[in-house]
Design an enzyme around this catalytic site. Structure first.
Site, PDB file in Angstrom:
ATOM      1  N   TYR A 227       0.858  -1.188   0.000  1.00  0.00           N
ATOM      2  CA  TYR A 227       0.000   0.000   0.000  1.00  0.00           C
ATOM      3  C   TYR A 227       0.893   1.236   0.000  1.00  0.00           C
ATOM      4  O   TYR A 227       1.842   1.315   0.786  1.00  0.00           O
ATOM      5  CB  TYR A 227      -0.877   0.008   1.266  1.00  0.00           C
ATOM      6  CG  TYR A 227      -1.690   1.283   1.408  1.00  0.00           C
ATOM      7  CD1 TYR A 227      -3.009   1.331   0.985  1.00  0.00           C
ATOM      8  CD2 TYR A 227      -1.117   2.444   1.930  1.00  0.00           C
ATOM      9  CE1 TYR A 227      -3.746   2.500   1.089  1.00  0.00           C
ATOM     10  CE2 TYR A 227      -1.845   3.620   2.028  1.00  0.00           C
ATOM     11  CZ  TYR A 227      -3.161   3.646   1.611  1.00  0.00           C
ATOM     12  OH  TYR A 227      -3.877   4.808   1.701  1.00  0.00           O
TER      13      TYR A 227
ATOM     14  N   GLU B 231      -3.431   7.351  -4.217  1.00  0.00           N
ATOM     15  CA  GLU B 231      -3.345   6.110  -3.439  1.00  0.00           C
ATOM     16  C   GLU B 231      -3.199   4.931  -4.378  1.00  0.00           C
ATOM     17  O   GLU B 231      -3.995   4.775  -5.308  1.00  0.00           O
ATOM     18  CB  GLU B 231      -4.623   5.941  -2.598  1.00  0.00           C
ATOM     19  CG  GLU B 231      -4.633   4.687  -1.757  1.00  0.00           C
ATOM     20  CD  GLU B 231      -5.963   4.490  -1.031  1.00  0.00           C
ATOM     21  OE1 GLU B 231      -6.990   4.277  -1.710  1.00  0.00           O
ATOM     22  OE2 GLU B 231      -5.966   4.564   0.211  1.00  0.00           O
TER      23      GLU B 231
END
Ligand code: GDP
Ligand code: MN
Length: 380
Positions: free
Chosen positions: A101, A189
């Site tokens: 992530y 993101e």
């Protein structure tokens, strides 16, 4: 303004981030030829501005062009979490070895970008925060100094990536940060950011939000011409902007209509303080007439989950009797039978209240009482 996945990919690609190859399609036939061209298994991904598409059935992995076509015809035109699927991204399916992530987000409180990294990618960051808070690493960046190399090292320090992966990741953090800065984003993101077995790093999914103030940047305008509605808008938000009204969706069950940003905000505050939960709010602006009130009422009550409406209008230029007439007309056209409380003050307020009274609509004053009244009615 939230970009769709494929729009975000364009920016990431320019920033030098590796992406699985693919293309956007609008028909099953094009999905078939896209899959044929890629010569691998493909992921078919619904292009809608919501997260969690995988779980909701908006992402399918298929092995043949034939299946790509079948799956696409099922997906196209169907509904995913309240959004109609009009476009699909057909990308080569990647064999994932490690899911990471990485995001850069604008921390509005500290007025700085923050980079967040975790080796527990593939699930929502909120979920990682709950399950494994120690697996989240972050670095605050001073926007005037920019991203320093030691900050990247600190971010990745405890990640236990092997040398090759660490080096690749270090470069990518910088590129993602540059992407955030160059396009005036408030969020970039990448989740999951994946390593394949050959240590290739690929951005499998991304969420990019561009600050509305950055909308006019050339790269963004090329993707989203200014006369096109932003695609992150819901159906009702689109309707409101067509009517030239300020409209925002929230999560509660009471619709709020007011005139002027300040009055609307304080109405929301008072409603919340008294224990109510706004579902949305609409600012009709100055000079609202009966027609506008009618449109506003219909818009606010069209949101699913609205169980009552609170109208708070200050009549200056806007005459209260016109507002009252608009409310009555709206109810005549759509007798939704929802609880409604109206607070009218200012020009012609007595005439306005009389019109409401004659029609059996509750009016209340001051705002506290109006809020209490609608809350009580909705909870009944
Ligand atoms: P989201 O559900 O909207 O966040 O969409 P994602 O693109 O993140 O996909 C959800 C999940 O599907 C990912 O976390 C992956 O585990 C999986 N997925 C997506 N694309 C691929 C792919 O090409 N190959 C494999 N094996 N899994 C994929
Ligand atoms: Mn994702």
């Amino acid at each position: 303004m939230r970009l769709l996945e494929y729009q975000g990919r364009t920016l990431l690609d320019k920033a030098g981030i590796n992406l699985p190859e693919g293309q956007v399609v609008q028909t099953p036939e094009d999905a078939r030829s896209a899959a044929l061209e890629l010569e691998t298994s493909v992921a078919i991904k619904a292009q809608v501005p919501v997260g969690g598409r995988g779980k909701a059935g908006g992402i399918k992995i298929v092995d043949t062009p034939e299946q790509a076509s079948t799956v696409s015809s099922d997906l196209l035109g169907s509904d995913l979490k309240g959004e109609t699927i009009n476009e699909l991204l057909v990308v080569e399916a990647v064999t994932i070895e490690q899911e990471l992530y990485l995001s850069v987000i604008l921390d509005r409180e500290n007025k700085r970008p923050v980079i967040i990294f975790s080796t527990s990618g593939g699930v929502d960051i909120e979920q990682i925060a709950e399950d494994k808070p120690d697996a989240i690493h972050s670095q605050e960046i001073d926007p005037l100094i920019g991203l320093r190399s030691y900050q990247i090292r600190e971010l990745l320090y405890s990640s236990e990536l092997n040398q090759a992966r660490l080096r690749t990741m270090m470069n990518s953090v910088r590129r993602v940060y540059d992407c955030f800065e160059d396009y005036g984003a408030t969020l970039v993101e990448i989740n999951p950011f994946v390593f394949t077995s050959n240590d290739d790093l690929l951005a499998l999914d991304s969420k990019v939000i561009i600050d509305d103030e950055s909308r006019a940047r050339e790269e963004i305008v090329n993707m989203l011409p200014m006369d096109q509605p932003a695609q992150n808008e819901t159906e009702l938000e689109r309707r409101a902007s067509e009517l030239g009204l300020q409209y925002v969706e929230l999560e509660g069950n009471i619709g709020v209509i007011g005139n002027g940003a300040g009055l609307v905000m304080s109405t929301l505050d008072v409603l919340s303080q008294r224990g109510g939960d706004p579902a949305n709010f609409l600012d009709v602006g100055g000079g609202a007439d009966a027609q506008l009130m009618e449109d506003s009422y219909s818009l606010v009550t069209s949101k699913s989950g609205v169980e009552g409406v609170l109208v708070n209008i200050f009549g200056g230029i806007t005459r209260c009797d016109k507002i009252a007439q608009g409310v009555v007309d709206a109810l005549d056209k759509s007798p939704a039978d929802l609880p409604l409380v109206v607070r009218l003050t200012g020009t012609n307020e007595d005439a306005g209240r009389e019109i409401l009274n004659d029609y059996g609509i509750a009016s209340a004053e001051p705002l506290n009482e109006a809020a209490d009244e609608i809350i009580a009615r909705v909870n009944n």
